[in-house]
Scaffold this motif. Sequence first.
Motif, PDB file in Angstrom:
ATOM      1  N   ILE A  17       0.830  -1.201   0.000  1.00  0.00           N
ATOM      2  CA  ILE A  17       0.000   0.000   0.000  1.00  0.00           C
ATOM      3  C   ILE A  17       0.869   1.257   0.000  1.00  0.00           C
ATOM      4  O   ILE A  17       0.588   2.225  -0.700  1.00  0.00           O
ATOM      5  CB  ILE A  17      -0.973  -0.034   1.190  1.00  0.00           C
ATOM      6  CG1 ILE A  17      -2.045  -1.082   0.917  1.00  0.00           C
ATOM      7  CG2 ILE A  17      -1.616   1.333   1.415  1.00  0.00           C
ATOM      8  CD1 ILE A  17      -2.954  -1.379   2.077  1.00  0.00           C
ATOM      9  N   SER A  19       3.773   1.577  -1.263  1.00  0.00           N
ATOM     10  CA  SER A  19       4.321   1.761  -2.601  1.00  0.00           C
ATOM     11  C   SER A  19       3.279   2.303  -3.559  1.00  0.00           C
ATOM     12  O   SER A  19       3.558   3.169  -4.383  1.00  0.00           O
ATOM     13  CB  SER A  19       4.856   0.438  -3.141  1.00  0.00           C
ATOM     14  OG  SER A  19       5.929   0.004  -2.350  1.00  0.00           O
ATOM     15  N   ILE A  20       2.047   1.780  -3.427  1.00  0.00           N
ATOM     16  CA  ILE A  20       0.981   2.245  -4.310  1.00  0.00           C
ATOM     17  C   ILE A  20       0.819   3.761  -4.185  1.00  0.00           C
ATOM     18  O   ILE A  20       0.748   4.482  -5.170  1.00  0.00           O
ATOM     19  CB  ILE A  20      -0.360   1.562  -3.957  1.00  0.00           C
ATOM     20  CG1 ILE A  20      -0.335   0.097  -4.379  1.00  0.00           C
ATOM     21  CG2 ILE A  20      -1.529   2.278  -4.640  1.00  0.00           C
ATOM     22  CD1 ILE A  20      -1.565  -0.696  -3.974  1.00  0.00           C
ATOM     23  N   ALA A  22       2.926   5.896  -3.010  1.00  0.00           N
ATOM     24  CA  ALA A  22       4.146   6.672  -3.183  1.00  0.00           C
ATOM     25  C   ALA A  22       4.052   7.496  -4.460  1.00  0.00           C
ATOM     26  O   ALA A  22       4.586   8.593  -4.563  1.00  0.00           O
ATOM     27  CB  ALA A  22       5.351   5.728  -3.245  1.00  0.00           C
ATOM     28  N   GLU A  23       3.323   6.953  -5.433  1.00  0.00           N
ATOM     29  CA  GLU A  23       3.244   7.649  -6.716  1.00  0.00           C
ATOM     30  C   GLU A  23       1.957   8.452  -6.871  1.00  0.00           C
ATOM     31  O   GLU A  23       1.642   8.927  -7.953  1.00  0.00           O
ATOM     32  CB  GLU A  23       3.373   6.619  -7.852  1.00  0.00           C
ATOM     33  CG  GLU A  23       2.756   5.283  -7.513  1.00  0.00           C
ATOM     34  CD  GLU A  23       2.939   4.246  -8.614  1.00  0.00           C
ATOM     35  OE1 GLU A  23       2.068   4.238  -9.486  1.00  0.00           O
ATOM     36  OE2 GLU A  23       3.941   3.493  -8.590  1.00  0.00           O
ATOM     37  N   LEU A 103     -12.861  -4.637  -0.243  1.00  0.00           N
ATOM     38  CA  LEU A 103     -12.306  -5.981  -0.168  1.00  0.00           C
ATOM     39  C   LEU A 103     -10.848  -5.933  -0.605  1.00  0.00           C
ATOM     40  O   LEU A 103     -10.468  -5.066  -1.381  1.00  0.00           O
ATOM     41  CB  LEU A 103     -13.088  -6.922  -1.083  1.00  0.00           C
ATOM     42  CG  LEU A 103     -14.544  -7.134  -0.688  1.00  0.00           C
ATOM     43  CD1 LEU A 103     -15.223  -8.050  -1.700  1.00  0.00           C
ATOM     44  CD2 LEU A 103     -14.621  -7.744   0.696  1.00  0.00           C
ATOM     45  N   LYS A 104     -10.072  -6.877  -0.118  1.00  0.00           N
ATOM     46  CA  LYS A 104      -8.667  -6.889  -0.494  1.00  0.00           C
ATOM     47  C   LYS A 104      -8.474  -7.234  -1.956  1.00  0.00           C
ATOM     48  O   LYS A 104      -7.410  -7.053  -2.496  1.00  0.00           O
ATOM     49  CB  LYS A 104      -7.884  -7.848   0.391  1.00  0.00           C
ATOM     50  CG  LYS A 104      -7.431  -7.195   1.671  1.00  0.00           C
ATOM     51  CD  LYS A 104      -6.400  -8.009   2.394  1.00  0.00           C
ATOM     52  CE  LYS A 104      -6.062  -7.339   3.720  1.00  0.00           C
ATOM     53  NZ  LYS A 104      -5.403  -8.255   4.645  1.00  0.00           N
ATOM     54  N   ASN A 105      -9.491  -7.749  -2.585  1.00  0.00           N
ATOM     55  CA  ASN A 105      -9.311  -7.990  -4.010  1.00  0.00           C
ATOM     56  C   ASN A 105      -9.764  -6.793  -4.851  1.00  0.00           C
ATOM     57  O   ASN A 105      -9.941  -6.900  -6.056  1.00  0.00           O
ATOM     58  CB  ASN A 105      -9.961  -9.299  -4.453  1.00  0.00           C
ATOM     59  CG  ASN A 105     -11.432  -9.343  -4.117  1.00  0.00           C
ATOM     60  OD1 ASN A 105     -12.012  -8.302  -3.819  1.00  0.00           O
ATOM     61  ND2 ASN A 105     -12.006 -10.514  -4.146  1.00  0.00           N
ATOM     62  N   ALA A 106      -9.950  -5.692  -4.185  1.00  0.00           N
ATOM     63  CA  ALA A 106     -10.196  -4.459  -4.920  1.00  0.00           C
ATOM     64  C   ALA A 106      -8.871  -4.037  -5.541  1.00  0.00           C
ATOM     65  O   ALA A 106      -7.815  -4.479  -5.111  1.00  0.00           O
ATOM     66  CB  ALA A 106     -10.664  -3.366  -3.971  1.00  0.00           C
ATOM     67  N   GLY A 107      -8.923  -3.185  -6.525  1.00  0.00           N
ATOM     68  CA  GLY A 107      -7.689  -2.744  -7.151  1.00  0.00           C
ATOM     69  C   GLY A 107      -7.248  -1.394  -6.610  1.00  0.00           C
ATOM     70  O   GLY A 107      -7.935  -0.762  -5.820  1.00  0.00           O
ATOM     71  N   LYS A 108      -6.084  -1.002  -7.053  1.00  0.00           N
ATOM     72  CA  LYS A 108      -5.478   0.276  -6.740  1.00  0.00           C
ATOM     73  C   LYS A 108      -6.449   1.444  -6.969  1.00  0.00           C
ATOM     74  O   LYS A 108      -6.594   2.324  -6.133  1.00  0.00           O
ATOM     75  CB  LYS A 108      -4.295   0.404  -7.692  1.00  0.00           C
ATOM     76  CG  LYS A 108      -3.396   1.551  -7.539  1.00  0.00           C
ATOM     77  CD  LYS A 108      -2.215   1.294  -8.469  1.00  0.00           C
ATOM     78  CE  LYS A 108      -1.439   2.580  -8.735  1.00  0.00           C
ATOM     79  NZ  LYS A 108      -0.235   2.293  -9.546  1.00  0.00           N
ATOM     80  N   LYS A 109      -7.123   1.404  -8.110  1.00  0.00           N
ATOM     81  CA  LYS A 109      -8.012   2.495  -8.496  1.00  0.00           C
ATOM     82  C   LYS A 109      -9.150   2.648  -7.489  1.00  0.00           C
ATOM     83  O   LYS A 109      -9.434   3.745  -7.016  1.00  0.00           O
ATOM     84  CB  LYS A 109      -8.605   2.211  -9.894  1.00  0.00           C
ATOM     85  CG  LYS A 109      -8.460   3.329 -10.877  1.00  0.00           C
ATOM     86  CD  LYS A 109      -9.075   2.930 -12.230  1.00  0.00           C
ATOM     87  CE  LYS A 109     -10.525   2.507 -12.116  1.00  0.00           C
ATOM     88  NZ  LYS A 109     -11.054   1.922 -13.367  1.00  0.00           N
ATOM     89  N   LEU A 111      -9.248   1.682  -4.491  1.00  0.00           N
ATOM     90  CA  LEU A 111      -8.708   2.082  -3.202  1.00  0.00           C
ATOM     91  C   LEU A 111      -8.543   3.600  -3.151  1.00  0.00           C
ATOM     92  O   LEU A 111      -8.956   4.260  -2.197  1.00  0.00           O
ATOM     93  CB  LEU A 111      -7.351   1.396  -3.015  1.00  0.00           C
ATOM     94  CG  LEU A 111      -6.833   1.258  -1.599  1.00  0.00           C
ATOM     95  CD1 LEU A 111      -7.869   0.582  -0.725  1.00  0.00           C
ATOM     96  CD2 LEU A 111      -5.553   0.443  -1.592  1.00  0.00           C
TER      97      LEU A 111
END
Lengths: 209, 209
Positions: A17, A19-20, A22-23, A103-109, A111
């Motif tokens: 998370i 790292s996600i 960070a950008e 859910l943890k299987n959600a994606g970056k977007k 989130l």
Amino acid sequence: MIRIFVVDDHQVVIDGISSIFAEVEEIKIIGSALNGVEALRKLETESPDVLLLDINMPEMDGIQLVRELKKQGRELKILILTMHNNPQFTKQLIAEGVQGCVLKNAGKKDLIYAISEINNGGRYYTDAVEETLKESLDKTQEAINQVQLTKREVEIVKLIALEHTTNEIAEKLSISAYTVDTHRKNIINKLGVKNLAGLVRFAFEKGLL
Amino acid sequence: MIRIFVVDDHQVVIDGISSIFAEVEEIKIIGSALNGVEALRKLETESPDVLLLDINMPEMDGIQLVRELKKQGRELKILILTMHNNPQFTKQLIAEGVQGCVLKNAGKKDLIYAISEINNGGRYYTDAVEETLKESLDKTQEAINQVQLTKREVEIVKLIALEHTTNEIAEKLSISAYTVDTHRKNIINKLGVKNLAGLVRFAFEKGLL
DNA sequence: CAGTAAATACCTAAATCTAGGTATTTCATT
DNA sequence: AATGAAATACCTAGATTTAGGTATTTACTG
């Protein structure tokens, strides 16, 4: 700039998370903790806008942490990160006043979207979560109240899940089998489950194992 | 440059791991999949050096995927990412010939170290995993062989875990209670567990629920 | 100090699971 | 057509869990 604090018992998830984000310009991770106790301690000196919280944790689980923070009157938004899409939990979480659940299987977007929504005073529940919730909303309402096992009860739940019989547990803990029986009954009542299978299932969902 | 392919049913974990390695020069994520089936398909055209694989997945679980890949004679190194530190699994995994295993609560550093070790032909098991393994190594050796439940057995495992009794299951499936009994017995034997509690635990570890 | 939660212990009857078998039918594969 | 796996069904005895209680001691909290 949205300031985030992450609590999850898996270091990989925290690192991930971090790292996600960070950008991502508008979001910044200001801290993290591997369990509820550590989170409470660190949050004494940190004040994030949004708390990203895993439900299944040893020591002090997500719900307990939420309660403790509310009790302290902390003004922060909470976004739950969960493995299992369990309506039981979701209901409890809403009752506790969290702002969202992914859910943890959600994606970056998803989130990122969830976090901004929540920071702007909104709420966000993954579609799947919302659906499961509706399905079960008409069911047992009293199940919402806090399910809190005592230390001894947790100990016994674990032993049962590890395939020990009442007699074995009694011997191991140096107490009477009758007592173990009583504990088991109390646990089954508290959890609102029907039998041993439900109890073991609970142990998993709760992250006791 | 080590080329990695990630398989995990949680998008957050995939995104997280991708982000972690985005800043690591020598490691590159060349692809990912959310389940075993998707992984197999994508791996037809991709050839990574190391496969980073989650054990607990729906559809086709990690072990099945490993088997399928070995069957295809693929030459790749496999690093398992796991939630639970379960010796039963670890033994099975080693038997299947995977190169390493890290718990999800390992950190970024461990992960990177494990990957380079494995890529250089070594093996890597988190300390905790190794310890648990040793403890249980003298126990039931035959449990290593492939535990494969039939369709009907899986169906029954799920119903048991959902707190249904033998009679209820019999009625639901329109078969005799005796038959359900037989299935339960066979399942308990196959899994090498002791009782119903072990069965439910298995259902969870295997990701059946 | 009174009240309460937690842990302990006991009892009985009924329901359910476990362990040891044997045996038949169906279906797919060789 | 034969083999074997999967699913089905039956039987018995013993172990374990479940449901319904009651009751005592300890330790903390208002």
